[in-house]
Structure formats: structure tokens, C-alpha cells
Design an enzyme around this catalytic site. Structure first.
Site, short mmCIF file in Angstrom:
data_model
loop_
_atom_site.label_atom_id
_atom_site.label_comp_id
_atom_site.label_asym_id
_atom_site.label_seq_id
_atom_site.Cartn_x
_atom_site.Cartn_y
_atom_site.Cartn_z
N LYS A 106 1.19 -0.81 -0.29
CA LYS A 106 0.00 0.03 -0.08
C LYS A 106 0.85 1.17 -0.72
O LYS A 106 1.33 1.49 1.14
CB LYS A 106 -0.44 -0.16 1.27
CG LYS A 106 -1.60 1.37 1.47
CD LYS A 106 -2.29 1.50 2.53
CE LYS A 106 -3.01 2.64 2.52
NZ LYS A 106 -3.85 3.39 3.65
N GLY A 194 -10.62 7.93 6.44
CA GLY A 194 -12.31 9.32 6.84
C GLY A 194 -12.96 8.24 7.17
O GLY A 194 -14.70 8.94 7.64
N THR A 216 -9.18 3.88 11.92
CA THR A 216 -9.27 4.69 13.11
C THR A 216 -10.33 4.36 13.85
O THR A 216 -10.82 3.98 15.19
CB THR A 216 -8.92 6.35 12.74
OG1 THR A 216 -7.91 5.99 12.49
CG2 THR A 216 -9.24 6.61 14.08
#
Length: 265
Positions: A106, A194, A216
Site C-alpha cells: 500500500k 476518513g 481509526t
């Protein structure tokens, strides 16, 4: 009783490799390896990203991030988080491959520390270098349709536009641009960064994204495993809705039942 929602054989295919799950998981911020392991198991995710700067490649059996991932059942996807230049990202990827990790990466280049937005110029340069070195490259990018197409032409296996800045949990703020990327892409599109709630993952999948990557929101949860399950269900629901075909949005009311012929009138 018949299952009302039977499993659909609809694999995610990246670089010729098939995955049953369309949810990818990042490994940062979890309070322990045990919490991470529980979340991975509950989510069913098969692609797990690991920041190369946060692991000791010489001691993979220590009670750290790598100990929470079964490499026989999951793809460990090294990421170059923290790299600021193309040369630095390429060096990290080569170190991971030399240590025995898969030649997948990645690609993440975030030189600006406040907003952690990816550098488009260095990302494209690094992608071109890594593809020539034989890596399967999954680049994290801003939601830029032109850059996405350039990366695809360079030979990347996916494109990974952000939904909102890393760790913000704000959802799919780049919706209109991500839609263009999806419409143009001939490689899988993974919405990354996000996505802070399962509904955000469902929205991205309903739009036509091939997969989502979440970190997250899972690490912030009180119950990591249960949040992993929730994101897995939302990801599948969004994919099912996209395949089923969402109805068009309308700006005036339209009766769902006919107003003529009512009771034979």
C-alpha cells in the site's frame, strides 16, 4: 426457514487474487495485539495493512502487530506510511519484501504532517518505480480522477482515494470525485481514510466502490470486535445494494401506490 439473504459469490479480485471480504483493515492505534486480533477475526477481513515503520521485521513473533495476523489466512499488506519521498517509499517496500512479506504494498506518501494528505507527484513516481520492480501496488491518493487514471496506466493494481483526511472519521466528503474515479476505473477502487461509521462504508459501497479500508473507526470503538462485525455487515449491505440497483433520487413526491383504479374505482 430459508435464509433471507443467502451468501452471494462476489469475490474482490486484485492482481488475480480473490478475496471473499471487501473490507480491509488497518492496524494502527489498537490498544493491544489481542484487541486487533479480535477485530480482524470478527470482521472477516482478509487484507490487513501494516505500517512498516511500526513493526520489527527481524522479530515478527513478538507480541506486536504481526503476531495478531495469521499469514496463512490473511494477506499482510505492508504500507509505507510515514514516507515523505518516492525513494523512501521504495526502500521501505524493498525491505519488507526482503524480510519475507508479500510483494504487495500500500503506497502511502504523506509529507505534510498536519493533514496527512498524500503527495500526488511523489506517489506517481514511486508507483512507476515499484511496478517496474515487480510489486503489486495499491496507491493511497487524494480523490483526483486524473491522478487515478495516470496510476492505473502506470500499472497499479488498484487506486485508493480518500473519503476524508486520515483518522478524521468524517465520512465520504469526496463523494462526487470518488464517483468519477469509479466511473473511469478499470482496476478496483478502494475508498480509504476518513470512514468513521458503518454507514460511511455502506455509502461508499453503494456508490460502486469495490472495497473500503478502515482503521481509526475500529480502533476508536469501545468494543473493537463488535465494530468490526458492524463494518463487515455494512460493507456487504452496500455491495448488495449496488448490485441490486439503487432507485433514482427524485426532487418531488411520487406515490408508491397507484392513485387510479383504487378498489375498482
Amino acid at each position: 426457514m430459508e435464509d433471507p439473504a443467502p451468501y452471494i459469490i462476489d469475490p474482490l479480485v486484485i492482481a488475480g487474487r480473490s478475496f471473499a471480504s471487501r473490507l480491509m483493515i488497518g492496524t494502527g492505534k489498537f490498544p493491544s495485539a489481542a484487541a486487533l486480533r479480535q477485530c480482524i477475526d470478527a470482521s472477516g477481513a482478509e487484507i490487513i495493512t501494516v505500517a512498516l515503520r511500526r513493526v520489527d521485521l527481524n522479530n515478527p513473533d513478538e507480541q506486536g502487530i504481526l503476531s495478531a495476523i495469521d499469514p496463512d489466512r490473511k494477506l499482510i499488506l505492508p504500507n509505507t506510511s510515514g514516507a515523505r519521498t518516492a525513494d523512501e517509499a521504495v526502500r521501505l517496500a524493498k525491505l519488507a519484501r526482503a524480510a519475507g512479506l508479500p510483494p504487495w504494498v500500500k503506497l502511502e506518501l504523506t509529507p505534510e504532517p498536519r493533514h496527512l494528505l498524500p503527495d500526488p507527484i511523489e506517489t506517481l513516481r514511486a508507483a512507476e518505480m515499484l511496478v517496474k520492480e515487480g510489486f503489486v501496488v495499491l496507491p493511497y491518493i487524494q480523490a483526483d480522477p486524473i491522478l487515478a487514471k495516470r496510476l492505473e496506466e502506470a500499472g497499479t493494481a488498484t487506486v485508493m482515494p480518500l473519503g476524508a483526511p486520515i483518522g478524521s472519521n468524517r465520512g465520504l466528503k469526496t463523494r462526487d470525485l470518488v464517483r468519477i474515479i469509479i466511473e473511469q476505473a478499470t482496476v478496483p477502487v478502494v475508498v480509504d481514510a476518513g470512514l468513521g461509521a458503518p454507514s460511511h462504508a455502506a455509502e461508499a459501497m453503494e456508490l460502486g466502490a469495490d472495497a473500503v479500508l478502515v482503521n481509526t473507526a475500529l480502533a476508536d470503538a469501545t468494543d473493537h470486535a463488535e465494530m468490526g462485525r458492524a463494518f463487515a455487515l455494512a460493507t456487504e449491505a452496500g455491495r448488495r445494494a449496488y448490485r441490486a440497483g439503487l432507485g433514482p433520487q427524485r426532487y418531488s413526491a411520487e406515490a408508491s401506490s397507484p392513485l387510479t383504479g383504487f378498489l375498482g374505482a
